[in-house]
Design an enzyme around this catalytic site. Structure first.
Site, mmCIF file in Angstrom:
data_model
loop_
_atom_site.group_PDB
_atom_site.id
_atom_site.type_symbol
_atom_site.label_atom_id
_atom_site.label_comp_id
_atom_site.label_asym_id
_atom_site.label_seq_id
_atom_site.Cartn_x
_atom_site.Cartn_y
_atom_site.Cartn_z
ATOM 1 C CE LYS A 16 81.130 62.976 62.551
ATOM 2 N NZ LYS A 16 81.596 62.888 63.963
ATOM 3 C CG ASP A 142 84.195 60.644 60.079
ATOM 4 O OD1 ASP A 142 84.089 59.474 60.662
ATOM 5 O OD2 ASP A 142 84.494 61.465 60.991
#
Length: 303
Positions: A16, A142
């Protein structure tokens, strides 16, 4: 890269980037409250899951300096699942590491997320995405986002997720300089009360909804640069290098040190890639694109 049979399967774990990252405050429990817009990119690790006749967890990595012991988030994810769901066999997980390490791209978190998807299918556990996220946040802030993927607004400590429309298509030049940055160090040295500006997260969200790439890139900002870029000037050098070669904007991802630049045209991104390699400002460089949440989910769960 997607394969499976009764006793094994192979899945992708996508990296990401943070299109925008704001830190609102430091909480009493030591965590930081954030508002971020996250985006999956087409850069991934590969994990192979194999049932074993003997009980226990075995994690094998292909990178020296990346242990497969209890400190590895893959191992932690397997153990957490086994503590909460009926996994009655052992499992061996082989990791092919492609995402740069200590890079601000959630490499460890996305591997853990892939474990939830992989074991869920391999052992028929029936976990919903919400159930996976509720367990995943115990490993790292995350992890819930990486379980979901795509374009998302991330709030709280990172676990409160709102799916957004897919970000406007573009080409992404990703560059990690030859330094490692500790996320813990960056957050410990961030002075939230001293920040003189904050990213306009809502403005970026609106631009994404309009499908306006130029407007979206105008909102790119990361408050963690006040720590990491100040300590490592090469981050600013790479950002300027990319913008000088046609990037609509460039930004550090997460706590760094990885920098990404957004390009409208592939040929511009490829040209900047070649010139960046010659400049020796970064030792790991990639040209990538967005990955939608739907594709990320299918690549982790396709039968």
């Amino acid at each position: 890269m997607i394969s499976n049979n009764e006793n094994s399967l192979t899945r992708k774990a996508y990296a990401k980037i943070n299109l925008a990252l704001d830190v609102i405050r430091r909480r009493e429990d030591g965590y930081h409250e954030v508002r971020m817009i996250m985006q999956t990119v087409d850069l991934y690790d590969v994990l192979t899951f194999i049932k074993t006749s003997s009980p226990g967890i075995t994690v094998v990595t292909d990178k020296e300096g990346l242990p497969g012991d209890e400190s590895n988030l893959i191992y932690k994810a397997v153990r957490l699942i086994m503590e909460n769901y009926p996994v009655h066999q052992g499992v061996r997980i082989e990791l092919e590491k492609r995402i740069p390490m200590a890079a601000g791209m959630a490499g460890g978190s996305t591997d853990a997320a892939a474990v939830f998807h992989g074991l869920n299918e391999l052992f028929g556990l029936g976990m919903s995405e919400n159930e996976m996220c509720a367990l995943g946040v115990k490993i790292g802030a995350d992890v819930p986002y990486c379980i979901q993927g795509g374009t998302a607004l991330s709030e709280g400590i990172g676990e409160v997720l709102t799916k957004l429309e897919d970000a406007p298509p573009c080409y992404v030049l990703i560059a990690k300089p030859d330094i490692d940055v500790s996320t813990k160090y960056v957050y410990e040295n961030l002075r939230v009360d001293k920040l003189d500006r904050h990213p306009d997260i809502d403005g970026m969200r609106a631009a994404i909804g309009e499908g306006d790439l130029h407007k979206m890139t105008g909102y790119m900002e990361n408050v963690l640069e006040t720590v990491t870029a100040a300590a490592y000037p090469v981050i600013g050098e790479i950002k300027d290098f990319m913008k000088d070669r046609g990037a609509l904007n460039a930004l550090m991802s997460g706590s760094g040190p990885t920098v990404f630049g957004i390009f409208e045209r592939e040929e511009e991104a490829r040209k900047a890639y070649a010139e960046l390699k010659e400049a020796f400002l970064a030792d790991q460089i990639f040209v990538s694109e967005w990955v939608s949440g739907k594709k990320a989910y299918e690549d982790r769960n396709r039968a």
